[in-house]
Write a protein that holds these residues in place. Structure first.
Motif, PDB file in Angstrom:
ATOM      1  N   THR A  59       0.896  -1.178   0.000  1.00 36.56           N
ATOM      2  CA  THR A  59       0.000   0.000   0.000  1.00 36.56           C
ATOM      3  C   THR A  59       0.915   1.202   0.000  1.00 36.56           C
ATOM      4  OG1 THR A  59      -0.078  -0.155   2.397  1.00 36.56           O
ATOM      5  CG2 THR A  59      -1.946  -1.043   1.202  1.00 36.56           C
ATOM      6  N   ILE A  60       0.466   2.264  -0.644  1.00 33.33           N
ATOM      7  CA  ILE A  60       1.328   3.440  -0.782  1.00 33.33           C
ATOM      8  C   ILE A  60       0.517   4.677  -0.416  1.00 33.33           C
ATOM      9  CG2 ILE A  60       0.915   3.737  -3.277  1.00 33.33           C
ATOM     10  CD1 ILE A  60       3.960   4.270  -3.492  1.00 33.33           C
ATOM     11  N   GLN A  61       1.134   5.595   0.338  1.00 33.05           N
ATOM     12  CA  GLN A  61       0.453   6.825   0.768  1.00 33.05           C
ATOM     13  C   GLN A  61       1.165   8.026   0.164  1.00 33.05           C
ATOM     14  OE1 GLN A  61       0.811   6.752   5.024  1.00 33.05           O
ATOM     15  NE2 GLN A  61      -0.805   5.193   5.304  1.00 33.05           N
ATOM     16  N   PHE A  62       0.342   9.085  -0.069  1.00 35.49           N
ATOM     17  CA  PHE A  62       0.961  10.320  -0.535  1.00 35.49           C
ATOM     18  C   PHE A  62       1.863  10.849   0.571  1.00 35.49           C
ATOM     19  CE2 PHE A  62      -2.966  10.203  -3.106  1.00 35.49           C
ATOM     20  CZ  PHE A  62      -2.395  10.298  -4.353  1.00 35.49           C
ATOM     21  N   GLY A  63       3.026  11.421   0.159  1.00 36.67           N
ATOM     22  CA  GLY A  63       4.007  11.879   1.141  1.00 36.67           C
ATOM     23  C   GLY A  63       3.490  13.000   2.025  1.00 36.67           C
ATOM     24  N   ASP A  64       2.623  13.876   1.461  1.00 39.27           N
ATOM     25  CA  ASP A  64       2.200  15.031   2.247  1.00 39.27           C
ATOM     26  C   ASP A  64       0.916  14.756   3.035  1.00 39.27           C
ATOM     27  OD1 ASP A  64       0.835  14.733  -0.078  1.00 39.27           O
ATOM     28  OD2 ASP A  64       1.162  16.776  -0.844  1.00 39.27           O
ATOM     29  N   THR A  65      -0.131  14.224   2.371  1.00 38.25           N
ATOM     30  CA  THR A  65      -1.440  14.084   3.033  1.00 38.25           C
ATOM     31  C   THR A  65      -1.579  12.769   3.774  1.00 38.25           C
ATOM     32  OG1 THR A  65      -2.384  13.047   1.080  1.00 38.25           O
ATOM     33  CG2 THR A  65      -2.519  15.468   1.213  1.00 38.25           C
ATOM     34  N   LYS A  66      -0.676  11.777   3.482  1.00 35.59           N
ATOM     35  CA  LYS A  66      -0.730  10.417   4.046  1.00 35.59           C
ATOM     36  C   LYS A  66      -1.980   9.665   3.591  1.00 35.59           C
ATOM     37  CE  LYS A  66       2.937  11.102   6.806  1.00 35.59           C
ATOM     38  NZ  LYS A  66       3.338  12.431   6.272  1.00 35.59           N
ATOM     39  N   ASP A  67      -2.684  10.179   2.549  1.00 38.42           N
ATOM     40  CA  ASP A  67      -3.854   9.458   2.015  1.00 38.42           C
ATOM     41  C   ASP A  67      -3.390   8.243   1.241  1.00 38.42           C
ATOM     42  OD1 ASP A  67      -5.538  11.272   3.089  1.00 38.42           O
ATOM     43  OD2 ASP A  67      -5.818  12.456   1.242  1.00 38.42           O
ATOM     44  N   ASP A  68      -4.192   7.167   1.232  1.00 39.79           N
ATOM     45  CA  ASP A  68      -3.822   5.919   0.546  1.00 39.79           C
ATOM     46  C   ASP A  68      -4.094   6.074  -0.948  1.00 39.79           C
ATOM     47  OD1 ASP A  68      -4.238   3.182  -0.591  1.00 39.79           O
ATOM     48  OD2 ASP A  68      -3.634   2.611   1.444  1.00 39.79           O
ATOM     49  N   VAL A  69      -3.081   5.872  -1.794  1.00 40.91           N
ATOM     50  CA  VAL A  69      -3.207   6.063  -3.250  1.00 40.91           C
ATOM     51  C   VAL A  69      -4.197   5.046  -3.818  1.00 40.91           C
ATOM     52  CG1 VAL A  69      -1.966   6.026  -5.448  1.00 40.91           C
ATOM     53  CG2 VAL A  69      -0.869   6.980  -3.413  1.00 40.91           C
ATOM     54  N   GLY A  70      -4.108   3.778  -3.380  1.00 38.75           N
ATOM     55  CA  GLY A  70      -4.994   2.713  -3.888  1.00 38.75           C
ATOM     56  C   GLY A  70      -6.439   3.003  -3.559  1.00 38.75           C
ATOM     57  N   LEU A  71      -6.651   3.504  -2.318  1.00 37.98           N
ATOM     58  CA  LEU A  71      -8.016   3.809  -1.885  1.00 37.98           C
ATOM     59  C   LEU A  71      -8.606   4.912  -2.758  1.00 37.98           C
ATOM     60  CD1 LEU A  71     -10.117   3.058   0.208  1.00 37.98           C
ATOM     61  CD2 LEU A  71      -9.138   4.727   1.763  1.00 37.98           C
ATOM     62  N   GLY A  72      -7.744   5.879  -3.127  1.00 40.59           N
ATOM     63  CA  GLY A  72      -8.187   6.965  -4.011  1.00 40.59           C
ATOM     64  C   GLY A  72      -8.681   6.409  -5.334  1.00 40.59           C
ATOM     65  N   LEU A  73      -7.956   5.392  -5.855  1.00 42.33           N
ATOM     66  CA  LEU A  73      -8.344   4.788  -7.143  1.00 42.33           C
ATOM     67  C   LEU A  73      -9.697   4.077  -7.007  1.00 42.33           C
ATOM     68  CD1 LEU A  73      -4.897   3.248  -8.204  1.00 42.33           C
ATOM     69  CD2 LEU A  73      -5.994   5.257  -9.205  1.00 42.33           C
ATOM     70  N   VAL A  74      -9.896   3.421  -5.861  1.00 41.02           N
ATOM     71  CA  VAL A  74     -11.159   2.711  -5.619  1.00 41.02           C
ATOM     72  C   VAL A  74     -12.305   3.724  -5.529  1.00 41.02           C
ATOM     73  CG1 VAL A  74     -12.443   1.285  -3.957  1.00 41.02           C
ATOM     74  CG2 VAL A  74     -10.048   0.758  -4.458  1.00 41.02           C
ATOM     75  N   LYS A  75     -12.026   4.818  -4.801  1.00 39.90           N
ATOM     76  CA  LYS A  75     -13.054   5.858  -4.631  1.00 39.90           C
ATOM     77  C   LYS A  75     -13.497   6.403  -5.966  1.00 39.90           C
ATOM     78  CE  LYS A  75     -12.055   7.913  -0.102  1.00 39.90           C
ATOM     79  NZ  LYS A  75     -11.429   9.077   0.512  1.00 39.90           N
ATOM     80  N   GLU A  76     -12.480   6.591  -6.856  1.00 40.20           N
ATOM     81  CA  GLU A  76     -12.794   7.166  -8.168  1.00 40.20           C
ATOM     82  C   GLU A  76     -13.425   6.134  -9.076  1.00 40.20           C
ATOM     83  OE1 GLU A  76      -9.763   9.519 -10.072  1.00 40.20           O
ATOM     84  OE2 GLU A  76      -9.014  10.193  -8.129  1.00 40.20           O
ATOM     85  N   GLY A  77     -13.548   4.909  -8.548  1.00 40.82           N
ATOM     86  CA  GLY A  77     -14.192   3.864  -9.352  1.00 40.82           C
ATOM     87  C   GLY A  77     -13.325   3.368 -10.487  1.00 40.82           C
ATOM     88  N   LEU A  78     -12.011   3.599 -10.385  1.00 36.10           N
ATOM     89  CA  LEU A  78     -11.123   3.176 -11.484  1.00 36.10           C
ATOM     90  C   LEU A  78     -10.703   1.704 -11.344  1.00 36.10           C
ATOM     91  CD1 LEU A  78      -8.862   6.346 -11.687  1.00 36.10           C
ATOM     92  CD2 LEU A  78     -10.515   5.589 -13.409  1.00 36.10           C
ATOM     93  N   VAL A  79     -10.730   1.194 -10.095  1.00 37.61           N
ATOM     94  CA  VAL A  79     -10.323  -0.198  -9.873  1.00 37.61           C
ATOM     95  C   VAL A  79     -11.276  -0.849  -8.895  1.00 37.61           C
ATOM     96  CG1 VAL A  79      -7.861   0.185 -10.280  1.00 37.61           C
ATOM     97  CG2 VAL A  79      -8.771   0.452  -7.976  1.00 37.61           C
ATOM     98  N   MET A  80     -11.230  -2.197  -8.857  1.00 35.73           N
ATOM     99  CA  MET A  80     -12.043  -2.935  -7.887  1.00 35.73           C
ATOM    100  C   MET A  80     -11.149  -3.422  -6.758  1.00 35.73           C
ATOM    101  SD  MET A  80     -14.530  -5.165 -10.311  1.00 35.73           S
ATOM    102  CE  MET A  80     -15.096  -6.180  -8.982  1.00 35.73           C
ATOM    103  N   VAL A  81     -11.798  -3.720  -5.636  1.00 40.85           N
ATOM    104  CA  VAL A  81     -11.059  -4.213  -4.469  1.00 40.85           C
ATOM    105  C   VAL A  81     -10.856  -5.720  -4.611  1.00 40.85           C
ATOM    106  CG1 VAL A  81     -11.107  -4.506  -1.972  1.00 40.85           C
ATOM    107  CG2 VAL A  81     -11.972  -2.391  -3.013  1.00 40.85           C
ATOM    108  N   ASP A  82      -9.655  -6.171  -4.262  1.00 36.16           N
ATOM    109  CA  ASP A  82      -9.331  -7.607  -4.283  1.00 36.16           C
ATOM    110  C   ASP A  82      -9.575  -8.148  -2.882  1.00 36.16           C
ATOM    111  OD1 ASP A  82      -8.377 -10.109  -4.777  1.00 36.16           O
ATOM    112  OD2 ASP A  82      -6.245  -9.568  -4.761  1.00 36.16           O
ATOM    113  N   VAL A  83     -10.518  -9.082  -2.759  1.00 35.49           N
ATOM    114  CA  VAL A  83     -10.850  -9.616  -1.433  1.00 35.49           C
ATOM    115  C   VAL A  83      -9.786 -10.638  -1.049  1.00 35.49           C
ATOM    116  CG1 VAL A  83     -12.579 -10.839  -0.059  1.00 35.49           C
ATOM    117  CG2 VAL A  83     -13.292  -9.271  -1.877  1.00 35.49           C
ATOM    118  N   ARG A  84      -9.143 -10.430   0.101  1.00 38.73           N
ATOM    119  CA  ARG A  84      -8.088 -11.334   0.568  1.00 38.73           C
ATOM    120  C   ARG A  84      -8.656 -12.334   1.553  1.00 38.73           C
ATOM    121  NH1 ARG A  84      -4.024 -11.519  -2.560  1.00 38.73           N
ATOM    122  NH2 ARG A  84      -2.803 -12.446  -0.875  1.00 38.73           N
TER     123      ARG A  84
END
Length: 889
Positions: A826-851
């Protein structure tokens, strides 16, 4: 006057030479003629240059009278009285055997034996001694003794020089058997006149094997003695003159008769040498029948004691310590046919030349022939190859005894002669065999001839001369009348076309025999294939060996660490040894690649086991892969040699937590350098960023100082190199594929980007900047908990979004779980600490992989909760038809 003295010689029945006591040199001499008697005159040769004079023969009984006195007096002490001294200085007197006049009166003894007559004309009646002589003469007459017998008494003494036409035949007819003789005259210490018995031949004999200082005759007829000439003459004279001896006549070169005088008290030849009165002479040593080594030993003894002619002698090895003069060493390489490289016990390497021999060489016209042809001395000089092979088979890897004979000083280049460095010349033996002698006796080398006073020669020089004489007699090698052996050896190293034709043949052959001719580096060798009579360059398969320093078109390539050690290891194990090779393939330069075995040892494996090479990925296909990998692992664990500074990268895989354990969040700063089309990305650790910058700066400065020559680099898959990027700067890279010189696929190891470039934009990686100095800085990762769209357009949208968000920026990264090719993070933005992957999910660009892992399910459920726009607007289709919509599990 009564004098006690020594007899030097007996001139005739009535004349003797007496000498005084020697004091610091030869003693004074005087002739005493016996009073009142007369014995027959000995023969005389006509005086040279006086045509009026003639030879006169022995008078009857003259020889017997002389012999009677010689046997009675020589070597004995006598006493004499001088009665008359004439105006011309002739002295007459009486001689008595012993210390005083009570001894035997010599004149009386002669008269008594009938070997002399009494001079009655000068007799005075009142002299009792004279009266006794007359009485004795009368008795001899009546007894018919000696000359008073009827007839006989004559001897014919013949000078061999004038009576025998061919002295050589005469000498040969004696078959080197001892013959009886009397030494009549000593000309100098090593030249005598001898009377051979029983034939009464007078011969001049030069002592075989030696020469004493002589008396030089000047133009005016006077003689000038060389230093110690008089002393040497006296030494021989006092021991041999007029003694009964035996002589072995050994040879007769150029009318000079060479011989050895045998006397019960010793051998004068050896005595003269031992006392420093003579030196050994090479040309006549060969005929000396009593063992030339005895003469050399006697001369050596005099030299060591610095006696007489050797008073200023300095031994050729005088400046060497005993340990440097004689030692045991292991032969590592045979150089040409008269030298070898040996390894001393200290580990030091030393080149040793064999004393006093000359390897085969090309003479005269042959030298100028084939100027254009590539001249290879080993194969092109007749018998050079045979000589080298003889030494190689006998010596390589063996312990030998080395005795240094002399150090030949370096010589500068002269007219037509090259410069020679200083040479250590020695006698080398193995199992008691003198290697130089063996070489010479096979006709594979010749013996150097020296000036007589040149002491820089083999300590076994005579054996070498004898071996050469045998080789000449038997027509061996260089002395053979047969056609010289020719070695047609094809050199196909670097000849790509020839190598291509030859490759299938070698591949089919399986294991082929070879001799290692040269070691270029730890893994690059030159081999001679005896069955195929060719030379090839051979590269060891399956390993990556540290590269030696090389002259490249772009300048000198610095040696990689441990390259010298690897080269030395290979040299010690295989140089000039017989090996077996399995050829697998060849490279573009016409070098063969394969496996080399020596006595059951695979050289590639041996180098890896000794931590002098790494395993190359190309070994995976081979039967030796497992052995190589386990050997490498062991060295890596021990941090040995090339692995000394090796730091294992932490294995970035998730810890298998038990159900109760929580997910570990350990974010670290990274710099994202590249996003791929498959949504993998490459990052650099921020911590080591400074090291990379420093390395790049130094590397570029070095390249600017010594720019690589464009087009000189030949790219090979898997090679590390440097590549000039679009910005005009050089970066570290790895070759991934070579389509053609114009299309080389490279991967930039510190940034993660790929490019297809022309080989003109590539150059060898300077060793100082290799991955050993600093490991590749770009590490590959993939997004955790995210399913990547399979549809190209949908995936391109995601990639664009990610590139816009995080490429070339600093982020925080946490490893969540491992994958088949790289870790998932998982990767976070250096300044806001927001999760990059979560941002993609929010924007509906990717689906979540159930582990399935329980401790990861919290993260997954968080992401699902945040579902928002875009792809979610069609509803939740994850379960049934994800594939249909371009997603896959």
């Amino acid at each position: 006057v009564y004098l006690s003295t020594q007899i030097k010689s007996v001139l005739s029945g009535c004349a003797i030479i007496v000498r005084g006591q020697p004091r610091g040199g030869p003693p004074p001499e005087r002739q005493i003629n016996l009073s009142n008697i007369r014995a027959g005159a000995m023969a005389r040769r006509a005086a040279q240059g006086q045509p009026d004079t003639k030879d006169t023969p022995d008078e009857p009984w003259a020889f017997q009278a002389r012999e009677f006195l010689r046997k009675k007096l020589i070597g004995k002490e006598v006493c004499f009285t001088v009665e008359i001294r004439t105006a011309l200085g002739r002295e007459y007197g009486m001689v008595y055997l012993g210390k005083d006049t009570t001894g035997e009166n010599i004149a009386e003894s002669l008269v008594n034996e009938g070997l002399a007559t009494v001079r009655r004309e000068g007799i005075r009646g009142n002299n009792p001694e004279q009266a006794r002589l007359c009485e004795l003469e009368d008795q001899a007459k009546s007894s018919k003794k000696g000359m008073w017998t009827e007839g006989g008494g004559t001897h014919t003494i013949r000078d061999l020089k004038y009576t025998i036409e061919n002295p050589r035949n005469f000498v040969d007819s004696l078959h080197q058997k001892p013959i009886n003789a009397i030494i009549e005259h000593v000309r100098d210490g090593s030249v005598v006149r001898a009377l051979l018995l029983p034939d009464y031949y007078l011969v001049t004999v030069m002592l075989s094997g030696i020469k004493c200082p002589t008396f030089k005759r000047e133009a005016d007829g006077t003689e000038t003695p060389e230093p110690f000439a008089a002393e040497a003459k006296f030494f021989t004279e006092s021991r041999l003159l007029q003694r009964d001896v035996q002589i072995i006549l050994e040879s007769c070169p150029n009318q000079i008769i060479l011989g050895t005088i045998l006397h019960p008290n010793g051998n004068i030849t050896e005595l003269l040498l031992k006392e420093g009165f003579a030196r050994c002479v090479d040309w006549s040593m060969a005929v000396y029948t009593q063992g030339a080594e005895k003469l050399r030993a006697a001369e050596r003894s005099a030299k060591e004691r610095k006696v007489r002619i050797w008073k200023d002698y300095v031994a050729p090895t005088a400046n060497l310590d005993q340990k440097d003069r004689q030692f045991v060493a292991k032969v590592m390489q045979v150089v040409n046919a008269d030298a070898m490289v040996v390894k001393l016990n200290s580990g030091e390497y030393k080149t040793i030349h064999l004393s006093s021999i000359r390897p085969p060489r090309i003479e005269g016209e042959e030298k100028n022939k084939d100027k254009d042809k590539r001249f290879r001395p080993l194969y092109d000089i007749p018998y050079m190859f045979e000589a080298r092979e003889f030494l190689r088979k006998k010596l390589i890897g063996k312990k030998v005894n080395v005795t240094v004979d002399y150090i030949r000083a370096a010589t500068g280049p002269g007219e037509g002669t090259p410069a020679f460095p200083e040479r250590t010349c020695a006698t080398v033996t193995i199992g008691g065999i003198n290697i130089a002698e063996a070489l010479v006796s096979k006709g594979l080398a010749t013996v150097i001839r020296y000036r007589q006073d040149d002491d820089q020669r083999s300590s076994h020089y005579d054996e070498l001369l004898a071996a050469e004489a045998r080789a000449i007699k038997n027509g061996k090698g260089l002395h053979s009348k047969k056609e010289v052996p020719i070695h047609r050896v094809a050199d196909i190293s670097g000849e790509t076309q020839k190598a291509k034709q030859f490759l299938p043949f070698l591949q089919r052959a399986g294991r082929s025999e070879a001799v290692v001719e040269y070691v270029f580096s730890g893994s690059r060798l030159k081999l001679y294939m005896p069955k195929e009579t060719c030379l090839i360059t051979f590269l060891l398969a399956g390993i990556e060996c540290p590269r030696s320093s090389r002259n490249l078109p772009g300048g000198m390539q610095v040696a990689e660490p441990f390259s010298d050690e690897a080269m030395l290891f290979t040299k010690e194990l295989v140089l000039q040894r017989e090996v077996e090779v399995e050829v697998e393939s060849m490279d573009k330069a016409g070098n063969f690649i394969g496996w080399l075995h020596i006595e059951g040892v695979n050289l590639s494996v041996a180098l890896v086991e000794n931590a002098l090479s790494k395993v190359h990925f190309t070994a995976e296909r081979s039967a030796y892969y497992k052995t190589l990998v386990s050997a490498e692992e062991a060295c890596r664990q021990r941090k040995e040699k090339i692995w000394a500074n090796y730091e294992e990268k932490p294995v970035e895989e998730v810890v298998h937590l038990s159900e109760e354990k929580e997910r570990v969040a350990n974010y670290r700063p990274v710099y994202v350098t590249e996003i791929t089309d498959t949504l993998h990305f490459y990052t650099q650790d921020v911590e080591t960023g400074g090291q990379l910058e420093s390395l790049m700066e130094t590397m570029r400065a070095e390249i600017a100082a010594q720019p690589p020559v464009e087009g000189s680099y030949s790219a090979r898959r898997g090679d590390y190199c440097i590549s000039k990027f679009a910005d005009g700067e050089w970066y570290r890279a790895r070759v991934e594929k070579v389509e053609s010189p114009a299309k080389v696929h490279v991967f930039y190891i510190d940034y993660g980007n790929r490019e297809v470039v022309s080989s003109t934009r590539l150059a060898p990686m300077p060793p100082a900047f290799s991955t050993r100095t600093l490991p590749a800085q770009a590490t590959e990762y993939a997004f955790a908990f995210i399913l990547i769209p399979q549809d190209e357009d949908a995936r391109a949208d995601v990639v664009d979004c990610v590139v816009r968000d995080i490429q070339n920026s600093q982020c925080l990264l946490n490893v969540e779980y491992s994958g088949a090719t790289c870790p998932f993070v998982t990767i976070q933005f250096g300044d806001t600490k927001d999760d990059v992957g979560l941002g993609l999910v929010k924007e509906g660009l990717v689906m979540v992989d159930v582990r399935k892992e329980k401790h990861l399910q919290k993260m997954v459920s968080k992401k699902i909760e945040k579902t928002a726009l875009n792809i979610w607007r069609y509803g939740d289709f994850r379960a049934d038809d994800a594939d249909e919509f371009g997603y896959s599990r």
